[in-house]
Write an enzyme that holds these catalytic residues in place. Structure first.
Site, PDB file in Angstrom:
ATOM      1  N   PRO A  29       0.839  -1.205   0.000  1.00 52.96           N
ATOM      2  CA  PRO A  29       0.000   0.000   0.000  1.00 52.96           C
ATOM      3  C   PRO A  29       0.871   1.252   0.000  1.00 52.96           C
ATOM      4  O   PRO A  29       1.814   1.349   0.786  1.00 52.96           O
ATOM      5  CB  PRO A  29      -0.775  -0.126   1.315  1.00 52.96           C
ATOM      6  CG  PRO A  29       0.064  -1.018   2.179  1.00 52.96           C
ATOM      7  CD  PRO A  29       0.757  -1.955   1.247  1.00 52.96           C
ATOM      8  N   THR A  31       0.411   5.537  -0.235  1.00 56.17           N
ATOM      9  CA  THR A  31      -0.348   6.774  -0.364  1.00 56.17           C
ATOM     10  C   THR A  31       0.231   7.593  -1.503  1.00 56.17           C
ATOM     11  O   THR A  31       1.452   7.707  -1.618  1.00 56.17           O
ATOM     12  CB  THR A  31      -0.272   7.526   0.978  1.00 56.17           C
ATOM     13  OG1 THR A  31      -0.953   6.722   1.942  1.00 56.17           O
ATOM     14  CG2 THR A  31      -0.902   8.886   0.913  1.00 56.17           C
ATOM     15  N   GLN A 105      -6.981  -0.695   1.302  1.00 52.86           N
ATOM     16  CA  GLN A 105      -6.486  -0.547   2.678  1.00 52.86           C
ATOM     17  C   GLN A 105      -7.350   0.479   3.405  1.00 52.86           C
ATOM     18  O   GLN A 105      -7.553   1.596   2.910  1.00 52.86           O
ATOM     19  CB  GLN A 105      -5.024  -0.109   2.690  1.00 52.86           C
ATOM     20  CG  GLN A 105      -4.432  -0.265   4.099  1.00 52.86           C
ATOM     21  CD  GLN A 105      -3.022   0.243   4.243  1.00 52.86           C
ATOM     22  OE1 GLN A 105      -2.739   1.390   3.904  1.00 52.86           O
ATOM     23  NE2 GLN A 105      -2.138  -0.572   4.787  1.00 52.86           N
ATOM     24  N   TYR A 177      -0.676   4.505  13.337  1.00 52.88           N
ATOM     25  CA  TYR A 177      -2.018   5.081  13.197  1.00 52.88           C
ATOM     26  C   TYR A 177      -2.985   4.513  14.249  1.00 52.88           C
ATOM     27  O   TYR A 177      -2.577   3.784  15.146  1.00 52.88           O
ATOM     28  CB  TYR A 177      -2.489   4.905  11.753  1.00 52.88           C
ATOM     29  CG  TYR A 177      -1.547   5.603  10.790  1.00 52.88           C
ATOM     30  CD1 TYR A 177      -1.257   6.967  10.944  1.00 52.88           C
ATOM     31  CD2 TYR A 177      -0.875   4.910   9.790  1.00 52.88           C
ATOM     32  CE1 TYR A 177      -0.350   7.617  10.106  1.00 52.88           C
ATOM     33  CE2 TYR A 177       0.026   5.555   8.946  1.00 52.88           C
ATOM     34  CZ  TYR A 177       0.284   6.912   9.112  1.00 52.88           C
ATOM     35  OH  TYR A 177       1.187   7.551   8.292  1.00 52.88           O
ATOM     36  N   ARG A 228      -2.626  -5.369   8.751  1.00 55.70           N
ATOM     37  CA  ARG A 228      -1.231  -4.905   8.713  1.00 55.70           C
ATOM     38  C   ARG A 228      -0.836  -4.351  10.077  1.00 55.70           C
ATOM     39  O   ARG A 228      -1.599  -3.584  10.668  1.00 55.70           O
ATOM     40  CB  ARG A 228      -1.066  -3.822   7.639  1.00 55.70           C
ATOM     41  CG  ARG A 228       0.374  -3.487   7.354  1.00 55.70           C
ATOM     42  CD  ARG A 228       0.535  -2.564   6.167  1.00 55.70           C
ATOM     43  NE  ARG A 228       1.653  -3.006   5.346  1.00 55.70           N
ATOM     44  CZ  ARG A 228       2.568  -2.211   4.807  1.00 55.70           C
ATOM     45  NH1 ARG A 228       2.501  -0.906   4.959  1.00 55.70           N
ATOM     46  NH2 ARG A 228       3.557  -2.700   4.091  1.00 55.70           N
TER      47      ARG A 228
HETATM   48  C1  LIG Z   1       5.213   6.857  -0.905  1.00 56.97           C
HETATM   49  C2  LIG Z   1       4.864   5.843   0.142  1.00 56.97           C
HETATM   50  C3  LIG Z   1       3.564   5.797   0.638  1.00 56.97           C
HETATM   51  C4  LIG Z   1       3.201   4.833   1.593  1.00 56.97           C
HETATM   52  N1  LIG Z   1       1.905   4.748   2.012  1.00 56.97           N
HETATM   53  C5  LIG Z   1       1.510   3.721   2.790  1.00 56.97           C
HETATM   54  C6  LIG Z   1       0.134   3.499   3.070  1.00 56.97           C
HETATM   55  O1  LIG Z   1      -0.769   4.200   2.570  1.00 56.97           O
HETATM   56  N2  LIG Z   1      -0.176   2.469   3.889  1.00 56.97           N
HETATM   57  C7  LIG Z   1       0.778   1.651   4.443  1.00 56.97           C
HETATM   58  O2  LIG Z   1       0.439   0.739   5.182  1.00 56.97           O
HETATM   59  N3  LIG Z   1       2.083   1.833   4.167  1.00 56.97           N
HETATM   60  C8  LIG Z   1       2.470   2.813   3.340  1.00 56.97           C
HETATM   61  N4  LIG Z   1       3.790   2.934   2.988  1.00 56.97           N
HETATM   62  C9  LIG Z   1       4.770   1.930   3.455  1.00 56.97           C
HETATM   63  C10 LIG Z   1       4.947   0.837   2.388  1.00 56.97           C
HETATM   64  O3  LIG Z   1       3.762   0.079   2.219  1.00 56.97           O
HETATM   65  C11 LIG Z   1       6.082  -0.126   2.736  1.00 56.97           C
HETATM   66  O4  LIG Z   1       5.770  -0.829   3.904  1.00 56.97           O
HETATM   67  C12 LIG Z   1       7.438   0.568   2.928  1.00 56.97           C
HETATM   68  O5  LIG Z   1       7.664   1.500   1.892  1.00 56.97           O
HETATM   69  C13 LIG Z   1       8.595  -0.440   2.958  1.00 56.97           C
HETATM   70  O6  LIG Z   1       8.600  -1.206   1.784  1.00 56.97           O
HETATM   71  P1  LIG Z   1       9.555  -0.888   0.517  1.00 56.97           P
HETATM   72  O7  LIG Z   1      10.966  -0.875   1.028  1.00 56.97           O
HETATM   73  O8  LIG Z   1       9.301  -2.029  -0.425  1.00 56.97           O
HETATM   74  O9  LIG Z   1       9.154   0.420  -0.037  1.00 56.97           O
HETATM   75  C14 LIG Z   1       4.176   3.911   2.066  1.00 56.97           C
HETATM   76  C15 LIG Z   1       5.479   3.973   1.573  1.00 56.97           C
HETATM   77  C16 LIG Z   1       5.830   4.905   0.603  1.00 56.97           C
HETATM   78  C17 LIG Z   1       7.234   4.902   0.048  1.00 56.97           C
END
Ligand SMILES: Cc1cc2nc3c(=O)[nH]c(=O)nc-3n(C[C@H](O)[C@H](O)[C@H](O)COP(=O)(O)O)c2cc1C
Length: 374
Positions: A29, A31, A105, A177, A228
């Site tokens: 997920p 944002t 989500q 959150y 999550r």
């Molecule tokens: C731009 C951005 C927005 C994110 N928004 C959410 C979100 O809406 N909900 C959530 O649970 N995690 C959010 N995350 C966390 C990611 O889901 C993920 O857990 C985190 O980036 C680590 O994984 P990665 O190294 O593959 O990016 C966000 C991460 C990024 C980079």
């Protein structure tokens, strides 16, 4: 070099809903900060999802607020009124177009909401304790009635996800959150039935799970529910791994399709105890992986890294930033053109990558968020 990613490319059936995905990769997920002020989506955001609808088998949306009091970001999508169902449907349709499974989500920001995004400018939480960050507002402690209303709001958001055509919802219980705030001894100091020891602090998240599960049962078709969570907090008091292992044990009895363990580095050990170096997802999988599937996430980029993570006993592996940079990740793995997988963000490729401007600006301007290819 020809590689056989046998775990990554093997199908998986979610045990409760019976929904099947053709591989073990998950779009995490993320944002986009790009929705409209009324909580609807728009063409730029829909294009972003469409671009990534073959990036993985299970595709999770940005978090959507379940009520306005829980709005957490400027440009966040909402799931708090029936008027938003057509907007949510645009996202579900874009994600499902190529056969992927789409999960919404669902979210409440609690004390982490920016006050300026709220109707009355006042955040709420389990207790009136501010987050440990500069300038954080002291939230108002939620009343019993508000708590019950919010639990219902998660159920209603689930009903809307069903109406919009999603294959499931993920309850956002992570990343500091509201649900995490109720489980945390830092933000929950209540002495009524919603607070107390670790078991008592589970009461609110578990009531949300029950409300969401009740709504999911009315789907009339297979519909998955995932949860999550963040395994630990830095604060003192804060959520410990011991608390989390108790929590996942209870969650594993709730007939959930998966638990999604939110950390920034899949391989990292404890953020509380430097001597404890085992991956958090691996510890959770060892405890309850036989009862409920585990999604790992955090710093995974290449198929070899994903495969290695899957060998630790988790069932699925999610990627966030990697699939921003490389929307054709899964296709390249399947076609064995893995040397063409991008692991840096091409700063000239915004249009090609269909990343909406507010998210793009954040990625290229915030140091250390994502590796940049200049
Ligand atoms: C731009 C951005 C927005 C994110 N928004 C959410 C979100 O809406 N909900 C959530 O649970 N995690 C959010 N995350 C966390 C990611 O889901 C993920 O857990 C985190 O980036 C680590 O994984 P990665 O190294 O593959 O990016 C966000 C991460 C990024 C980079």
């Amino acid at each position: 070099m020809i590689q056989n990613y046998k775990n990554l490319l093997s199908p998986f059936t979610f045990p409760v809903s019976g929904i099947e995905v053709t591989n073990r990769a998950v779009l995490a997920p993320m944002t986009t900060f790009s929705g409209n002020d009324d909580g609807t989506t728009n063409d730029a955001e829909v294009a972003y999802y469409q671009k990534r609808n073959e990036s993985a088998g299970l595709l999770i949306t940005a978090c959507a607020y379940v009520e306005k009091q829980g709005k957490g970001f400027h440009g966040q999508i909402g799931a708090d009124t029936d008027e938003l169902i057509p907007s949510l449907k645009r996202i579900a349709d874009a994600l499902k177009e190529k056969g992927g499974k789409a999960v919404l989500q669902i979210y409440h920001g609690g004390r982490m909401s920016p006050p300026e995004e709220l109707l009355d400018g006042q955040t709420v939480s389990a207790s009136a304790v501010a987050a440990e960050r500069p300038g954080a507002q002291v939230p108002r402690e939620m009343t019993q009635q508000e708590i019950e209303h919010t639990i219902q709001a998660y159920g209603e958001a689930t009903r809307r996800a069903i109406a919009a055509g999603f294959d499931g919802v993920e309850i956002h219980g992570a990343n500091t959150y509201l649900l995490q705030q109720f489980f945390s001894p830092h933000s929950n100091r209540r002495s009524d039935r919603w607070g107390g020891n670790a078991t008592q602090r589970m009461t609110f998240p578990l009531a949300v799970v029950d409300a969401v599960k009740r709504a999911a049962l009315l789907a009339g078709r297979p519909f998955m529910v995932g949860y999550r969570l963040s395994p630990e907090e830095m604060e003192n008091p804060g959520i410990t791994m011991e608390d989390t292992l108790q929590f996942v044990e209870v969650l594993s009895t709730k007939k959930l399709d998966y638990l999604h363990i939110s950390v920034m580095d899949f391989w990292a050990g404890s953020i509380r105890d430097k001597k404890d170096t085992t991956s958090r997802a691996q510890l959770i999988a060892a405890k309850v992986g036989g009862l409920v599937p585990i999604i790992g996430v955090g710093g995974i980029h290449t198929p070899a890294e994903a495969e290695k993570a899957l060998e630790t006993g988790i069932q699925l592996v999610a990627m966030g930033r990697e699939l921003l940079m490389e929307p054709h990740w899964l296709k390249k793995v399947k076609e064995n053109t893995i040397d063409q997988i991008e692991t840096e963000l091409d700063v000239n490729a915004q249009e090609f990558l269909s990343i909406p401007a507010p998210l793009w600006f954040g990625l290229v301007s915030r140091t250390g968020w994502i590796p940049l290819k200049k």
